[in-house]
Scaffold this active site. Structure first.
Site, PDB file in Angstrom:
ATOM      1  N   SER A  30       2.817  -0.601  -3.643  1.00 20.06           N
ATOM      2  CA  SER A  30       2.233   0.652  -3.162  1.00 20.06           C
ATOM      3  C   SER A  30       3.263   1.763  -3.036  1.00 20.06           C
ATOM      4  O   SER A  30       4.414   1.522  -2.649  1.00 20.06           O
ATOM      5  CB  SER A  30       1.589   0.417  -1.787  1.00 20.06           C
ATOM      6  OG  SER A  30       1.216   1.632  -1.174  1.00 20.06           O
ATOM      7  N   ALA A  63      -5.489  -8.481  -3.292  1.00 20.63           N
ATOM      8  CA  ALA A  63      -5.971  -8.652  -1.923  1.00 20.63           C
ATOM      9  C   ALA A  63      -4.894  -8.289  -0.906  1.00 20.63           C
ATOM     10  O   ALA A  63      -3.713  -8.603  -1.083  1.00 20.63           O
ATOM     11  CB  ALA A  63      -6.431 -10.093  -1.702  1.00 20.63           C
ATOM     12  N   GLU A 114       4.271   9.652   9.980  1.00 21.44           N
ATOM     13  CA  GLU A 114       3.583  10.183   8.808  1.00 21.44           C
ATOM     14  C   GLU A 114       4.440  10.080   7.551  1.00 21.44           C
ATOM     15  O   GLU A 114       5.675  10.162   7.596  1.00 21.44           O
ATOM     16  CB  GLU A 114       3.200  11.652   9.049  1.00 21.44           C
ATOM     17  CG  GLU A 114       2.410  12.303   7.920  1.00 21.44           C
ATOM     18  CD  GLU A 114       1.110  11.580   7.614  1.00 21.44           C
ATOM     19  OE1 GLU A 114       1.100  10.750   6.672  1.00 21.44           O
ATOM     20  OE2 GLU A 114       0.107  11.836   8.307  1.00 21.44           O
ATOM     21  N   ASN A 123      -1.640   6.805  -4.784  1.00 21.15           N
ATOM     22  CA  ASN A 123      -3.028   6.820  -4.311  1.00 21.15           C
ATOM     23  C   ASN A 123      -4.009   6.917  -5.469  1.00 21.15           C
ATOM     24  O   ASN A 123      -3.884   7.794  -6.324  1.00 21.15           O
ATOM     25  CB  ASN A 123      -3.244   7.989  -3.361  1.00 21.15           C
ATOM     26  CG  ASN A 123      -2.413   7.874  -2.101  1.00 21.15           C
ATOM     27  OD1 ASN A 123      -1.188   7.924  -2.161  1.00 21.15           O
ATOM     28  ND2 ASN A 123      -3.069   7.705  -0.978  1.00 21.15           N
ATOM     29  N   GLU A 176       3.274   3.728  -0.722  1.00 18.97           N
ATOM     30  CA  GLU A 176       3.605   3.825   0.699  1.00 18.97           C
ATOM     31  C   GLU A 176       4.983   3.228   0.990  1.00 18.97           C
ATOM     32  O   GLU A 176       5.594   3.551   2.015  1.00 18.97           O
ATOM     33  CB  GLU A 176       2.539   3.117   1.537  1.00 18.97           C
ATOM     34  CG  GLU A 176       1.218   3.848   1.619  1.00 18.97           C
ATOM     35  CD  GLU A 176       1.245   5.042   2.569  1.00 18.97           C
ATOM     36  OE1 GLU A 176       2.048   5.020   3.525  1.00 18.97           O
ATOM     37  OE2 GLU A 176       0.467   5.987   2.358  1.00 18.97           O
ATOM     38  N   ARG A 215      -1.187   9.793  12.090  1.00 20.52           N
ATOM     39  CA  ARG A 215      -0.421   8.545  12.066  1.00 20.52           C
ATOM     40  C   ARG A 215       0.734   8.611  13.054  1.00 20.52           C
ATOM     41  O   ARG A 215       1.293   9.694  13.281  1.00 20.52           O
ATOM     42  CB  ARG A 215       0.163   8.306  10.668  1.00 20.52           C
ATOM     43  CG  ARG A 215      -0.832   7.999   9.574  1.00 20.52           C
ATOM     44  CD  ARG A 215      -0.070   7.749   8.282  1.00 20.52           C
ATOM     45  NE  ARG A 215      -0.949   7.392   7.168  1.00 20.52           N
ATOM     46  CZ  ARG A 215      -0.515   7.051   5.961  1.00 20.52           C
ATOM     47  NH1 ARG A 215       0.794   7.014   5.721  1.00 20.52           N
ATOM     48  NH2 ARG A 215      -1.353   6.742   5.000  1.00 20.52           N
ATOM     49  N   PRO A 216       1.142   7.461  13.621  1.00 20.62           N
ATOM     50  CA  PRO A 216       2.328   7.442  14.478  1.00 20.62           C
ATOM     51  C   PRO A 216       3.591   7.888  13.738  1.00 20.62           C
ATOM     52  O   PRO A 216       4.468   8.514  14.314  1.00 20.62           O
ATOM     53  CB  PRO A 216       2.430   5.970  14.904  1.00 20.62           C
ATOM     54  CG  PRO A 216       1.030   5.460  14.805  1.00 20.62           C
ATOM     55  CD  PRO A 216       0.432   6.170  13.628  1.00 20.62           C
ATOM     56  N   TYR A 239       2.055  -1.646   7.248  1.00 22.88           N
ATOM     57  CA  TYR A 239       1.485  -1.917   5.921  1.00 22.88           C
ATOM     58  C   TYR A 239       2.545  -1.753   4.837  1.00 22.88           C
ATOM     59  O   TYR A 239       2.715  -2.625   3.974  1.00 22.88           O
ATOM     60  CB  TYR A 239       0.312  -0.974   5.652  1.00 22.88           C
ATOM     61  CG  TYR A 239      -0.130  -0.936   4.212  1.00 22.88           C
ATOM     62  CD1 TYR A 239      -0.913  -1.953   3.679  1.00 22.88           C
ATOM     63  CD2 TYR A 239       0.247   0.119   3.372  1.00 22.88           C
ATOM     64  CE1 TYR A 239      -1.313  -1.931   2.351  1.00 22.88           C
ATOM     65  CE2 TYR A 239      -0.155   0.146   2.043  1.00 22.88           C
ATOM     66  CZ  TYR A 239      -0.931  -0.877   1.539  1.00 22.88           C
ATOM     67  OH  TYR A 239      -1.318  -0.843   0.212  1.00 22.88           O
ATOM     68  N   THR A 285     -10.006  10.193   1.388  1.00 19.46           N
ATOM     69  CA  THR A 285     -10.759  10.840   0.312  1.00 19.46           C
ATOM     70  C   THR A 285     -12.257  10.579   0.426  1.00 19.46           C
ATOM     71  O   THR A 285     -13.073  11.490   0.277  1.00 19.46           O
ATOM     72  CB  THR A 285     -10.251  10.381  -1.066  1.00 19.46           C
ATOM     73  OG1 THR A 285     -10.205   8.939  -1.087  1.00 19.46           O
ATOM     74  CG2 THR A 285      -8.870  10.936  -1.366  1.00 19.46           C
ATOM     75  N   GLN A 334      -4.567  -6.576   3.556  1.00 16.38           N
ATOM     76  CA  GLN A 334      -5.065  -5.678   4.599  1.00 16.38           C
ATOM     77  C   GLN A 334      -4.513  -4.332   4.187  1.00 16.38           C
ATOM     78  O   GLN A 334      -3.333  -4.046   4.365  1.00 16.38           O
ATOM     79  CB  GLN A 334      -4.538  -6.101   5.985  1.00 16.38           C
ATOM     80  CG  GLN A 334      -5.186  -5.366   7.173  1.00 16.38           C
ATOM     81  CD  GLN A 334      -5.029  -3.871   7.155  1.00 16.38           C
ATOM     82  OE1 GLN A 334      -5.960  -3.146   6.734  1.00 16.38           O
ATOM     83  NE2 GLN A 334      -3.888  -3.359   7.570  1.00 16.38           N
ATOM     84  N   GLN A 338     -12.193  -1.986  -4.226  1.00 20.35           N
ATOM     85  CA  GLN A 338     -12.298  -0.944  -5.259  1.00 20.35           C
ATOM     86  C   GLN A 338     -11.621  -1.356  -6.558  1.00 20.35           C
ATOM     87  O   GLN A 338     -12.231  -1.364  -7.633  1.00 20.35           O
ATOM     88  CB  GLN A 338     -11.663   0.351  -4.744  1.00 20.35           C
ATOM     89  CG  GLN A 338     -11.463   1.419  -5.825  1.00 20.35           C
ATOM     90  CD  GLN A 338     -10.623   2.588  -5.356  1.00 20.35           C
ATOM     91  OE1 GLN A 338     -11.160   3.655  -5.109  1.00 20.35           O
ATOM     92  NE2 GLN A 338      -9.308   2.419  -5.254  1.00 20.35           N
TER      93      GLN A 338
END
Length: 323
Positions: free
Chosen positions: A127, A83, A283, A180, A129, A280-281, A151, A192, A85, A12
């Protein structure tokens, strides 16, 4: 003419960044891994009408030699490392691969640039995250990190190694801590697109319900087209630095779903089911970015509202499914 090398060009962000840089008269080189599905791997670039305007070269983040050869051959002025995962759920199923590609892959790319083109400006896709179990609300560049997935842990390693290369070797290396960011080009596995694709299917009579996981999780969502502009702005600065890129607004997954259903003239309450198997395991309950540094230093500000984003994604999925 400047040359930009983009890893993850078929994703994206890579597609939107390619479109943006071509509009600024860059030569765009895209690194892509060898794949048996090479005939469809450039679908996002095709969707934006730019696939014939970029140069795609094979390489792999786990192969330093291929990265050095690419950098030596094309001598980029700017390197955008996107790039990874990048699907959080998969990282629990493939933690070693995620660490290798998302974490060490960034270091391999940094090392290739340091060896073959040290004057190039480098962008690392960090990120939100990484904030995970948030230690402050909102989250800024100084908020402590607390990753809650393989991740996020891999991204955190890549983030700190980017800082290390900047401080150790004087590289112009910046990280964008992107919250996000979505678009019609978002992968179908992300919530989304799962929502907007589901809405479109229900609207067209191809399905009667949509199954989701934790609809109470809150996220700060923006449009990918806005966020790639921020990436470019970071590499135009005289001094490299790290920036939170966000809208400063958070909403629940349920709220995004309600907007998407409303865009199609439907009610979420009639069609949404939840499934514990999609939880998720561990969250991340709340992400809310503080973009004031990016606004002040870069002159960047999100231009697309969440309502506009949801409507655009639903419209695109309706068009896809109606063909």
């Amino acid at each position: 003419m400047k040359t930009a090398l983009i890893t993850g060009i078929t994703g994206q962000d890579g597609a939107y960044l390619s479109e943006f840089l071509l509009g600024k008269n860059y030569r765009v080189i895209g690194l892509m891994r060898r794949s048996a599905s090479s005939d469809v791997i450039g679908e996002r670039l095709r969707w934006l009408g730019v696939i014939d305007k970029v140069t795609l070269v094979e390489g792999n983040l786990t192969d330093l030699g291929s990265l050095i050869r690419t950098v030596q051959t094309y001598q980029p002025d700017e390197v955008y490392h996107l790039a990874a995962q990048s699907f959080v759920a998969t990282s629990w199923q493939q933690p070693s691969l995620t660490g290798l590609v998302t974490g060490l892959g960034a270091v391999t790319m940094l090392e290739a640039v340091r060896i073959a083109r040290p004057q190039a400006r480098f962008y690392q896709a960090s990120s939100s995250e990484m904030f995970g179990k948030v230690q402050a609300i909102p989250q800024s560049e100084t908020t402590p990190f607390y990753p809650r997935s393989p991740y996020a842990a891999a991204k955190l390693y890549a983030h700190w190694m980017t800082v290390n290369y900047r401080e150790s070797f004087g590289m112009h290396a910046s990280s964008g801590i992107l919250f996000n960011h979505e678009s019609p080009l978002r992968g179908i596995e992300f919530v989304t697109r799962r929502i907007t694709d589901g809405v479109a299917r229900i609207k067209l009579g191809l399905a009667d319900h949509l199954t989701l996981g934790n609809v109470e999780a809150k996220r700060d969502w923006g449009h990918a087209r806005d966020y790639v502009r921020a990436m470019w702005l970071m590499l135009q600065q005289n001094v490299a630095d790290d920036y939170v890129i966000a809208t400063g607004r958070t909403m629940r997954v349920a709220d995004f779903a309600a907007l998407a259903f409303a865009a199609a003239g439907l009610s979420m309450d009639d069609h949404v089911r939840t499934d514990q198997a999609l939880m998720r395991p561990a969250e991340v309950e709340l992400l809310l970015g503080d973009p004031r540094k990016a606004e002040r230093v870069l002159g960047w500000k999100a231009s697309v509202t969440l309502e506009q984003l949801a409507a655009e994604m639903v419209e695109a999925d309706l068009a896809r499914l109606s063909r």
